[in-house]
Design an enzyme around this catalytic site. Structure first.
Site, PDB file in Angstrom:
ATOM      1  N   LEU A   1       0.824  -1.211   0.000  1.00 14.54           N
ATOM      2  CA  LEU A   1       0.000   0.000   0.000  1.00 14.54           C
ATOM      3  C   LEU A   1       0.851   1.251   0.000  1.00 14.54           C
ATOM      4  CD1 LEU A   1      -2.591  -0.984   2.732  1.00 14.54           C
ATOM      5  CD2 LEU A   1      -2.997  -0.917   0.290  1.00 14.54           C
ATOM      6  N   GLY A   2       2.043   1.151   0.571  1.00 14.90           N
ATOM      7  CA  GLY A   2       2.877   2.342   0.646  1.00 14.90           C
ATOM      8  C   GLY A   2       4.228   1.987   1.206  1.00 14.90           C
TER       9      GLY A   2
ATOM     10  N   GLY B   1       9.856   1.377   6.643  1.00 14.92           N
ATOM     11  CA  GLY B   1       9.493   0.086   6.068  1.00 14.92           C
ATOM     12  C   GLY B   1       8.293   0.255   5.163  1.00 14.92           C
TER      13      GLY B   1
ATOM     14  N   VAL C   1       4.062  -0.791   4.007  1.00 15.48           N
ATOM     15  CA  VAL C   1       2.743  -1.151   4.500  1.00 15.48           C
ATOM     16  C   VAL C   1       2.066  -2.048   3.463  1.00 15.48           C
ATOM     17  CG1 VAL C   1       0.514  -0.294   5.250  1.00 15.48           C
ATOM     18  CG2 VAL C   1       2.551   1.014   5.735  1.00 15.48           C
TER      19      VAL C   1
ATOM     20  N   LYS D   1       2.006  -2.951   8.850  1.00 18.88           N
ATOM     21  CA  LYS D   1       3.127  -2.025   8.736  1.00 18.88           C
ATOM     22  C   LYS D   1       4.368  -2.795   9.145  1.00 18.88           C
ATOM     23  CE  LYS D   1       4.156   2.564  10.532  1.00 18.88           C
ATOM     24  NZ  LYS D   1       3.466   3.661  11.194  1.00 18.88           N
TER      25      LYS D   1
ATOM     26  N   ASP E   1       1.782  14.960  13.933  1.00 18.99           N
ATOM     27  CA  ASP E   1       1.942  14.840  12.484  1.00 18.99           C
ATOM     28  C   ASP E   1       0.583  14.680  11.805  1.00 18.99           C
ATOM     29  OD1 ASP E   1       3.295  14.868  10.131  1.00 18.99           O
ATOM     30  OD2 ASP E   1       3.945  12.777  10.215  1.00 18.99           O
TER      31      ASP E   1
END
Ligand SMILES: *[C@@H]1O[C@H](CO)[C@@H](O)[C@H](O)[C@H]1NC(C)=O
Ligand SMILES: *[C@@H]1O[C@H](CO)[C@@H](O)[C@H](O)[C@H]1NC(C)=O
Ligand SMILES: *[C@@H]1O[C@H](CO)[C@@H](O)[C@H](O)[C@H]1NC(C)=O
Ligand SMILES: *[C@@H]1O[C@H](CO)[C@@H](O)[C@H](O)[C@H]1NC(C)=O
Ligand SMILES: *[C@@H]1O[C@H](CO)[C@@H](O)[C@H](O)[C@H]1NC(C)=O
Length: 820
Positions: free
Chosen positions: A507-508, A513, A515, A529, A626
Site C-alpha cells: 500500500l505504501g 518500512g 505497508v 506495517k 503529524d
C-alpha cells in the site's frame, strides 16, 4: 387380517425411519406418524401440528436441530382434522394428500406426466417429483421450491419467470397456530424496473429499491460477507434473487414473519437456538413513502423527514405536526417549454421504480438528454453503478420513498428542476438568495424561503446536539476499557495474509518500512506495517506507536489490531480501510467529487472528535504531532480515522507543553512555535487541524499553493479572503452544488482561529468541537502563523525522509535536530 396389516405397516414405518428413506414411490406412501428424511439428514418431511393447533399438516422441517422449525407446508389452506392423512404419488406424477375418507386435501401442480413418478426430499430441503428412471436427476416435474411458503432457503429463487409467467414469492403465515396464507407477501414488482416489495394486503409497506449491479439500492447492509453469497439475474427470461451458504454446514434461513419482516436467522449450536442476524424493514425510514413525494427520510435526523433540497412541504401546517404524507413540492415550478435542468442528490435510496423506464446500455449523459427531452420525465440515474456506471433509469411519476444515506451508501439521482434552480447555483448566486437580496423574486417567495431557512436551521441544530451528546457518551465508555492487552499475531499468519509481502499487496512505503494489505484466514482485511530490518531508528517510533495506540479506542482513530515481533521482524497490524487516505480524495479533481460538502463536514467533525479524544478524553494525553491529510484514513462510509502515531507523544496529566530538540512533522502543517523553537503542545495539533480544515474546504494543499495575485500559501490566501469578506471563494469548485453556505463559512472561520500565530489564541479542541457544532457567534481570528509562502526551515530539509503511512501519501514527514 387387520392385525397383520397393522404389523406390516408398523414394520414399514420402522424400516423407513431407521434407513432414512428419502423417497415416496407409487407403492410406498407415508401416513401420519411416518416421515422421510433427506439423504444427508438435513431435512425431514412428515405430519405435524403447529403451535397450539390440533390440526395436522404435511410439512418439511430441519431434522438436525432441537427446535421444531417448519420451512414448508403442503396443505397450508386446508388442514387435516385427524391423523388419517396419507401422502402418496399417483399417476401421472401427482403428489397427493388424502384424508381418511379418500378425499384429496392437497395435490402438487405437476405439469407433465411420468411413467414411474417418485417424490423425493432433497438435501436442500426441496421436495421434488421426478421420473425414477430419468437419466437426469435434476429434471423435476414439480418442486416445492417453486411454491414457497414463508421461508427463503439457500438455493431458492425469489422472482418471476417471464416465459412461463410463474412467480415465486413468499407469503407469511396467518399465526403461529395456522400456516394458512397471511396478509404479507414479499415478491418482485416488475411493473417498472424490477424491485422487491413487501405488501400488507394490497398496500405496499416496504421496498428494496432497484438492483444497482452490486446490491439493492435500499438494502445497504447487503454486502459480500462470510455467511452467504448472493446472486441477482435480470434477463428477457427471468428476474430472480437467490443466495447460497458459503459453509454448507451452517443452518440459515430467511423468513417472512407474521408481522411483515423478512428476518434472517442462523442456528447456533452453542446456544442451541436461532439467532436473528438481520431484518427488513429495519427502521422507520424503511416504511414505504414515509416522507411522501419528494420527501427524504434520514434516520439520523429528528424529525426523520425532510424535503429534498430546493423543495418545500406541500402542506406546511401538517408537515410541522409530523404528518408528512403530503410530501413536498418544488420551490419553483417546472417550466418544460422554456427548458429545465437537473440537480444531483447523492447518497440516496432510489425512488420507487414502478413508473420507470430503463435502458441497460445508455450512458449517463445520454440518459440525462433523454429525460430532458420528455416533459413528464422527473429524474434519471445510472442503472448499474459498477465500473464508473452504465445504463439509464428514468422516472415518470412523483419521486416517492427516498431515503437519505448520507452517512454511507446510497447512490446519485438527478432530479428535474426549473432552470433557475438547477443552473449556475454557485456560491455567489446562492449567497445572494440566502441574503435575501433577490428583489426580483416576489415577496411571497422570500417569506417562504425564510421560513424554510429558519426551520432547517432549528432542525439541524437539534440534530447536531443529539449527535454530540450521543458520541461523548460512547467516548467515556470506551476510555474505561483502556487496559486492553495487545494481541500478538503469528508471523506465519501474516506471511500468508499478505501473500508473503507481495508487491501487489503493497500500500505504501517509507523510511521505516512498508505497508501491506493482507487478508486473514477468517476473511478479515488488515493493513500490516512492516518495519524494515535495518531501521534502528524506526524501532523507537514502533514502540511509541504500540504504547500510544494500543490504549486508544475511538471511532475516529485507526484501530490497532495487534503486533507481531518474531525473529528480526517487527510489524504492526491495523484494521484495513478500503478508501485509503483523505489526500487521495480532496487533492484529486475527479475523486474530489465523491466527497460532497456533507461528507467533508462529517470528516472535519470526525477528525476534531478524534483529536479531542487524544488531547483530553483518553487517560493519556496525546499530541499527535503529524496530523495531515495523508494521515487521515477513510472507512467504507467515508468516516475519518486518524492514523500514524509514530510521532505522537503522551503527556502526564498536568503537563501542557514540552520542548524538544528533535522536531518532527510535516511542512505546511507545522505551527510556527514548533517548527522554529521546538515547543509543542496540544495547540500545535490545533494548528495542523486548522490547516487541514482549510485544505478540506478548498481542495488545495497548503504547501505548494499558487495564486496569481500574491505569494501567500493557502493559510495566507484564506486569511486574505476572510479580511476582504470573500471567504466563500476558497470553496472547492466541486462543492458548489452540495454546500451549506453557513457551515462552510463557519468551518473556514474556525480554521482561521486554529491557525492563529500565538498558541494561546488558538482554541482548544473541545472549543473547536463545540464551535463546529454550534450556531453562536465566533471570536474574530487574529493573523495566522506561517502565512507567507516560504517558511524558515524550508531551506535545509535535507534530513527529510518518508514515513510509511497506512495509505500512500506524498507529504513528507521530516525530522530536524535542533541545537539547543
Ligand atoms: C375428508 O375431507 C372431506 C372434505 O373436506 C370431509 O367431508 C371429510 O369429513 C373428511 N374426512 C375425514 C375423515 O376427515
Ligand atoms: C397450477 O398450474 C397451472 C398452470 O400450469 C396454473 O394455471 C395454476 O394456477 C397452478 N395452480 C396452483 C395452485 O399453483
Ligand atoms: C441470467 O440468466 C440467463 C438465463 O435465464 C442467462 O442466459 C444469463 O447468463 C444469466 N446472467 C447472469 C449474469 O448470470
Ligand atoms: C417479526 O420480525 C420483527 C423483526 O425481527 C420482530 O420485531 C417481530 O416481533 C416479529 N414478529 C413475529 C410475530 O414474530
Ligand atoms: C415521454 O415518456 C412517456 C413514458 O415513456 C411516453 O409515454 C411519452 O410518449 C413520452 N413523451 C414524449 C413526448 O416523448
Amino acid at each position: 387380517m387387520k392385525a397383520f396389516t397393522l404389523f406390516i405397516s408398523s414394520l414399514i414405518s420402522i424400516f423407513i425411519i431407521s434407513n432414512a428413506i428419502d423417497t415416496i414411490t407409487k407403492t410406498q406412501s407415508i401416513s401420519d406418524g411416518q416421515t422421510i428424511v433427506s439423504s444427508g439428514g438435513n431435512f425431514e418431511l412428515g405430519f405435524f401440528s403447529p403451535g397450539k393447533s390440533k390440526n395436522r399438516y404435511v410439512a418439511i422441517w430441519y431434522k438436525k436441530i432441537s427446535i421444531m422449525t417448519p420451512i414448508w407446508v403442503a396443505n397450508r389452506e386446508i388442514p387435516l382434522t385427524d391423523t388419517s392423512g396419507v401422502l402418496k404419488v399417483v399417476n401421472p406424477g401427482i403428489l397427493t394428500l388424502v384424508n381418511g375418507t379418500g378425499e384429496v386435501i392437497w395435490s402438487s401442480n405437476t405439469s407433465s406426466s411420468a411413467h414411474d413418478p417418485i417424490a423425493q426430499l432433497l438435501e436442500s430441503g426441496n421436495l421434488v417429483v421426478r421420473n425414477s428412471n430419468d437419466g437426469n436427476p435434476e429434471k423435476f416435474l414439480w418442486q416445492s421450491f417453486d411454491y414457497p411458503a414463508d421461508t427463503f432457503l439457500p438455493g431458492m429463487k425469489l422472482g418471476k419467470n417471464f416465459l412461463t409467467g410463474h412467480d415465486r414469492y413468499f407469503t407469511s403465515w396467518k399465526s403461529n397456530d395456522d400456516p394458512a396464507t397471511g396478509v404479507y407477501t414479499f415478491r418482485f414488482d416488475i411493473r417498472g424496473y424490477p424491485q422487491m416489495i413487501m405488501m400488507d394486503g394490497s398496500s405496499e409497506n416496504y421496498r428494496s429499491g432497484p438492483w444497482n449491479g452490486l446490491g439493492f439500492s435500499g438494502i445497504t447492509y447487503l454486502k459480500p460477507n462470510t455467511i452467504f453469497k448472493y446472486d441477482y439475474n435480470f434477463s428477457k427470461e427471468e428476474v430472480y434473487y437467490t443466495y447460497e451458504l458459503i459453509d454448507k454446514s451452517v443452518i440459515s434461513r430467511i423468513v417472512l414473519n407474521q408481522s411483515g419482516h423478512m428476518e434472517r436467522w442462523t442456528w447456533l449450536d452453542r446456544t442451541q437456538d436461532w439467532k436473528l442476524y438481520t431484518s427488513v424493514p429495519t427502521d422507520n425510514c424503511d416504511t414505504y413513502a414515509s416522507c411522501g413525494a419528494y420527501g427524504s427520510c434520514n434516520i439520523g435526523n429528528n424529525p426523520v423527514c425532510g424535503c429534498l433540497n430546493k423543495f418545500m412541504p406541500r402542506d406546511p401546517k401538517n408537515w410541522e405536526r409530523g404528518d408528512w404524507s403530503n410530501g413536498c413540492v418544488r420551490r419553483i415550478s417546472l417550466d418544460c417549454q422554456n427548458g429545465d435542468g437537473f440537480i444531483k442528490y447523492s447518497g440516496v435510496k432510489l425512488p420507487d421504480t414502478r413508473f420507470s423506464w430503463f435502458d441497460i446500455s445508455m450512458t449517463l449523459e445520454a440518459c440525462g438528454q433523454r429525460c430532458l427531452g420528455n416533459c413528464s420525465c422527473m429524474a434519471y440515474a445510472t442503472l448499474d453503478i459498477r465500473g464508473g456506471g452504465s445504463g439509464c433509469l428514468l422516472w415518470f411519476n412523483e419521486l416517492i420513498d427516498i431515503r437519505d444515506y448520507r452517512e454511507g451508501g446510497g447512490q446519485d439521482v438527478y432530479v428535474r428542476m426549473a432552470s433557475s434552480e438547477s443552473v449556475g447555483s454557485n456560491g455567489k448566486r446562492r449567497d445572494r438568495i440566502i441574503v435575501g437580496l433577490t428583489l426580483t423574486i416576489g415577496m411571497l417567495l422570500i417569506c417562504l424561503s425564510l421560513a424554510l431557512y429558519v426551520w432547517r436551521k432549528k432542525h439541524r441544530q437539534r440534530k447536531r446536539k443529539g449527535v454530540v451528546r450521543q458520541r461523548s457518551n460512547i467516548d467515556s465508555n470506551e476510555s474505561q476499557k483502556e487496559d486492553l492487552q495487545l494481541p500478538l499475531f503469528d508471523l506465519g499468519a501474516i506471511v500468508n495474509a499478505t501473500d508473503n509481502f507481495s508487491e501487489n499487496n503493497k500500500l505504501g512505503e517509507g523510511g521505516f518500512g512498508s505497508v501491506y494489505k493482507g487478508l486473514l484466514e477468517g476473511g478479515q482485511e488488515i493493513a500490516v506495517k512492516r518495519l524494515s530490518r535495518n531501521s534502528r531508528q524506526g524501532l523507537d517510533e514502533f514502540k511509541n506507536e504500540v504504547i500510544c495506540i494500543a490504549k486508544l479506542q475511538h471511532r475516529n482513530l485507526v484501530k490497532l489490531l495487534g503486533c507481531c515481533i518474531q525473529g528480526d521482524e517487527t510489524m504492526l497490524i491495523y484494521e484495513y480501510l478500503p478508501n485509503k487516505s483523505l489526500d487521495i480524495f480532496i487533492f484529486d479533481r475527479t475523486r474530489a467529487t465523491l466527497l460532497d460538502w456533507t461528507k467533508r463536514f462529517n470528516i472535519i467533525n470526525g477528525i476534531s472528535r478524534g483529536l479531542l479524544y487524544l488531547h483530553q478524553d483518553s487517560r493519556l494525553r496525546i499530541i499527535h504531532r503529524d496530523l495531515k491529510a495523508s494521515n487521515v484514513l477513510l472507512d467504507v462510509d467515508m468516516n475519518p480515522k486518524i492514523s500514524d502515531f509514530g510521532m505522537a507523544r503522551s503527556f502526564g496529566g498536568n503537563e501542557t507543553e514540552a520542548n524538544t530538540n528533535k522536531v518532527v512533522g510535516t511542512y505546511g502543517y507545522m505551527s510556527p512555535e514548533y517548527a522554529v523553537d521546538g515547543i509543542f503542545s496540544v495547540k500545535s495539533d490545533v494548528f495542523s487541524f486548522g490547516v487541514l480544515m482549510l485544505e478540506i474546504v478548498s481542495g488545495k494543499r497548503n504547501r505548494g499553493f499558487i495564486h496569481s495575485d500574491h505569494r501567500l500559501n493557502l493559510v495566507g490566501h484564506a486569511w486574505r479572503l476572510y479580511k476582504e469578506g470573500k471567504s466563500l471563494e476558497l470553496m472547492d469548485g466541486s462543492l458548489r452544488n452540495s454546500c451549506y453556505v453557513s457551515e462552510m463559512l463557519r468551518s473556514i472561520h474556525v480554521a482561521l482561529l486554529c491557525v492563529q500565530q500565538c498558541p494561546e489564541d488558538r482554541p482548544s479542541m473541545s472549543s473547536v468541537v463545540l464551535m463546529l457544532g454550534g450556531e453562536g457567534a465566533l471570536p474574530k481570528p487574529k493573523q495566522p502563523g506561517f502565512f507567507t509562502e516560504r517558511n524558515p526551515l524550508e531551506a535545509d530539509s535535507s534530513s527529510s525522509r518518508d514515513a510509511p503511512s497506512l495509505a500512500s501519501g506524498n507529504e513528507i514527514t521530516i525530522t530536524v535536530l535542533q541545537p539547543r
